[in-house]
Design an enzyme around this catalytic site. Structure first.
Site, PDB file in Angstrom:
ATOM      1  CB  CYS A  29      -0.886  -0.050   1.341  1.00 47.97           C
ATOM      2  SG  CYS A  29      -2.046   1.583   1.409  1.00 47.97           S
ATOM      3  CG  HIS A  64      -7.284   2.829   0.832  1.00 42.66           C
ATOM      4  ND1 HIS A  64      -6.621   3.048   2.117  1.00 42.66           N
ATOM      5  CD2 HIS A  64      -6.563   2.097   0.017  1.00 42.66           C
ATOM      6  CE1 HIS A  64      -5.477   2.395   1.900  1.00 42.66           C
ATOM      7  NE2 HIS A  64      -5.357   1.802   1.028  1.00 42.66           N
ATOM      8  CG  HIS A 120      -5.445  -2.340  -1.386  1.00 42.91           C
ATOM      9  ND1 HIS A 120      -4.722  -2.781  -0.566  1.00 42.91           N
ATOM     10  CD2 HIS A 120      -5.280  -1.149  -1.413  1.00 42.91           C
ATOM     11  CE1 HIS A 120      -3.890  -1.826  -0.101  1.00 42.91           C
ATOM     12  NE2 HIS A 120      -4.159  -0.561  -0.667  1.00 42.91           N
ATOM     13  CD  GLU A 121      -6.525   1.545  -4.339  1.00 44.45           C
ATOM     14  OE1 GLU A 121      -6.573   2.645  -3.426  1.00 44.45           O
ATOM     15  OE2 GLU A 121      -5.320   0.880  -4.304  1.00 44.45           O
TER      16      GLU A 121
END
Length: 181
Positions: free
Chosen positions: A104, A150, A146-147
């Site tokens: 990351c 976030h 993953h995004e």
């Protein structure tokens, strides 16, 4: 983005938000204004992602608590996926769960084996407000998850448990970017 230009060419590189900043653990707000400020944000996200040599970047990783992310990421067949999603909503995460190395830009230089599904679908909008659906498999599915995480206030370290989590946190504590200058 401007028609005919590469994403990020007109953007400015912004400082990355690092692990420990509360914005990374706070769910982001929905985008309501699809005007020129959003287009500038997307350009800045691309410019920052490319400068940091990443494959994806969420708005809160540059300190902007809005639901927007960009990507320029290959899948496992080495097919390039390039784009952005505003107000993304994961609609499918399924298939085989694969534990693979995940890093990351908000934890620079570190990675850990993280479990993710090998198929993901995200729905949202383009910078101009048009509906968009993004399908990902393999590494690109990992990127989409993953995004999206976030924007919900989750970093990949939060998905680790036990020994993997403790080991990563020890490495975070020793990282040069965590030490005061």
């Amino acid at each position: 983005m401007r028609h005919g230009s590469l994403p990020g060419v007109h953007g400015r590189v912004r400082p990355l938000t690092l692990l420990g900043d509360p914005v990374l653990h706070t769910p982001c707000g929905e985008v309501a204004d699809f005007g020129p400020e959003l287009a500038d944000l997307v350009e800045d996200l691309f410019a920052t992602m490319y400068a940091a040599e990443g494959v994806g970047l969420a708005a809160n990783q540059i300190g902007v608590p809005l639901r927007v992310f960009v990507f320029d990421c290959p899948d496992d067949e080495d097919v390039r996926h390039l784009g952005h999603v505003v107000n993304p909503r994961p609609v499918v995460t399924d298939g085989v769960v694969v534990r693979g190395p995940e890093g990351c830009l908000s934890l620079p230089g570190l990675e850990a084996g993280t479990e993710r599904y090998d198929h993901a679908v995200v729905e949202g909008f383009t910078v101009t407000g048009e509906p968009v659906t993004v399908h990902g498999t393999g590494f690109f599915a990992r990127c989409l998850q993953h995004e999206s995480d976030h924007l919900d206030g989750t970093v990949y370290a939060d998905r680790l448990d036990g020994r993997r989590h403790r080991k990563l946190m020890r490495r975070v504590a020793r990282a040069s970017w965590r030490r005061p200058a």
